[in-house]
Enzyme design. Sequence first.
Site, PDB file in Angstrom:
ATOM      1  N   ASP A  38      -1.594  55.042  55.414  1.00  0.00           N
ATOM      2  CA  ASP A  38      -1.709  53.811  54.637  1.00  0.00           C
ATOM      3  C   ASP A  38      -1.306  52.663  55.578  1.00  0.00           C
ATOM      4  O   ASP A  38      -0.598  52.882  56.553  1.00  0.00           O
ATOM      5  CB  ASP A  38      -0.743  53.951  53.452  1.00  0.00           C
ATOM      6  CG  ASP A  38      -0.326  52.633  52.852  1.00  0.00           C
ATOM      7  OD1 ASP A  38      -1.192  51.938  52.330  1.00  0.00           O
ATOM      8  OD2 ASP A  38       0.882  52.317  52.898  1.00  0.00           O
ATOM      9  N   ASP A 237      -0.231  55.410  46.636  1.00  0.00           N
ATOM     10  CA  ASP A 237      -0.498  56.499  47.575  1.00  0.00           C
ATOM     11  C   ASP A 237      -0.204  57.868  46.984  1.00  0.00           C
ATOM     12  O   ASP A 237      -0.615  58.890  47.553  1.00  0.00           O
ATOM     13  CB  ASP A 237       0.354  56.313  48.846  1.00  0.00           C
ATOM     14  CG  ASP A 237       0.065  54.999  49.550  1.00  0.00           C
ATOM     15  OD1 ASP A 237      -1.119  54.620  49.635  1.00  0.00           O
ATOM     16  OD2 ASP A 237       1.022  54.349  50.023  1.00  0.00           O
TER      17      ASP A 237
HETATM   18  P1  ADP Z   1      -2.779  47.735  50.218  1.00  0.00           P
HETATM   19  O1  ADP Z   1      -3.537  48.979  50.585  1.00  0.00           O
HETATM   20  O2  ADP Z   1      -2.630  46.833  51.395  1.00  0.00           O
HETATM   21  O3  ADP Z   1      -1.473  48.040  49.515  1.00  0.00           O
HETATM   22  P2  ADP Z   1      -3.871  46.818  47.628  1.00  0.00           P
HETATM   23  O4  ADP Z   1      -4.901  47.793  47.187  1.00  0.00           O
HETATM   24  O5  ADP Z   1      -2.575  46.822  46.923  1.00  0.00           O
HETATM   25  O6  ADP Z   1      -3.713  46.910  49.227  1.00  0.00           O
HETATM   26  O7  ADP Z   1      -4.473  45.330  47.505  1.00  0.00           O
HETATM   27  C1  ADP Z   1      -5.736  45.030  48.034  1.00  0.00           C
HETATM   28  C2  ADP Z   1      -5.971  43.543  48.030  1.00  0.00           C
HETATM   29  O8  ADP Z   1      -5.877  43.007  46.689  1.00  0.00           O
HETATM   30  C3  ADP Z   1      -4.963  42.733  48.827  1.00  0.00           C
HETATM   31  O9  ADP Z   1      -5.284  42.725  50.196  1.00  0.00           O
HETATM   32  C4  ADP Z   1      -5.099  41.361  48.170  1.00  0.00           C
HETATM   33  O10 ADP Z   1      -6.217  40.678  48.663  1.00  0.00           O
HETATM   34  C5  ADP Z   1      -5.311  41.703  46.714  1.00  0.00           C
HETATM   35  N1  ADP Z   1      -4.039  41.709  45.985  1.00  0.00           N
HETATM   36  C6  ADP Z   1      -3.310  42.769  45.589  1.00  0.00           C
HETATM   37  N2  ADP Z   1      -2.190  42.395  44.939  1.00  0.00           N
HETATM   38  C7  ADP Z   1      -2.176  41.044  44.937  1.00  0.00           C
HETATM   39  C8  ADP Z   1      -1.279  40.045  44.441  1.00  0.00           C
HETATM   40  N3  ADP Z   1      -0.153  40.338  43.817  1.00  0.00           N
HETATM   41  N4  ADP Z   1      -1.631  38.746  44.626  1.00  0.00           N
HETATM   42  C9  ADP Z   1      -2.771  38.432  45.253  1.00  0.00           C
HETATM   43  N5  ADP Z   1      -3.639  39.305  45.756  1.00  0.00           N
HETATM   44  C10 ADP Z   1      -3.363  40.600  45.601  1.00  0.00           C
HETATM   45 MG    MG Z   2       1.646  50.807  51.444  1.00  0.00          MG
END
Ligand code: ADP
Ligand code: MG
Length: 288
Positions: A38, A237
């Site tokens: 991740d 995850d």
């Molecule tokens: P990661 O694998 O980096 O944990 P996520 O699946 O949690 O990614 O999030 C993917 C995308 O969704 C982020 O890169 C962002 O663009 C958007 N995102 C997620 N959570 C938020 C939030 N709280 N505020 C704004 N954008 C968010």
């Molecule tokens: Mg992570």
Amino acid sequence: ATPTSIMVGTGRAAESGILFKGGEHLERTHEINAIVLDKTGTITKGKPEVTDFSGDAETLQLLASAEKGSEHPLAEAIVAYAAEKNIHFLEVDHFAAIPGHGIEAEISGQQILVGNRKLMNDHQIDIESATEEKLIEFETGGKTAMLIAIEGEYRGIIAVADTIKDTAPEAIKQLKEMGIEVIMLTGDNERTAQAIAKQAGIDQVIAQVLPEEKADKVKEIQQQGKKVAMVGDGVNDAPALVTADIGIAIGTGTEVAIEAADVTILGGELLLIPKAIKISKATIRNIR
Ligand code: ADP
Ligand code: MG
């Protein structure tokens, strides 16, 4: 497998900060030939900081107030940035996280959207080409940029940077030298993911994966005949950690990830991953 050699192996691993939940996991770890990591909190430190904000004070106030309801590291970065600027946080009437895309909130009758392109597209928010250019610039630099819309109108952009762990490149190098395929898996966009992967020395990237799709990606790699280890820290995850042949949780991560995994590496030290494989191999050699 002699119980004694397994006991010695798990003991040696534990002394190094590698906590196997049982001897059978130590025995299986030597078979691993692909590792999926991740991005946020696993390869990176998971402590993102806001580097750029363009928008007015009201936008920042609404944005930060809305993000207070989110547990995402991106949200924490935004809230800390606004707090530093002495922004007064407003009461949030409604909040919803949209996994993999962003958040939606309502504050004093106004609808706030914060998230990626997909979120804006889904809500038919118009993004000018100048904004798209800025997005690309941030992403190419390895930053995660989020767009903000209020009452259906584009109002600003905020970029956040997270740095890779100091020992990440060395850990990846060691894994590759052991003949293991290394893959990064993230919900973040392709460009940001590629930039971070490059810094860490990873050449295979699977980006824009929705939280619920992470386990499927692990399955796909297994179907190519690989024995897969998944390394992760987040609640997102957990299903992938269970699906993988060996689930490795980051000790600094969430309880949910640690519960789901077969092994936990203390302090999130990535060098402990090649070490775990070496200990497993040595244990197996003693057995045979
Ligand atoms: P990661 O694998 O980096 O944990 P996520 O699946 O949690 O990614 O999030 C993917 C995308 O969704 C982020 O890169 C962002 O663009 C958007 N995102 C997620 N959570 C938020 C939030 N709280 N505020 C704004 N954008 C968010
Ligand atoms: Mg992570």
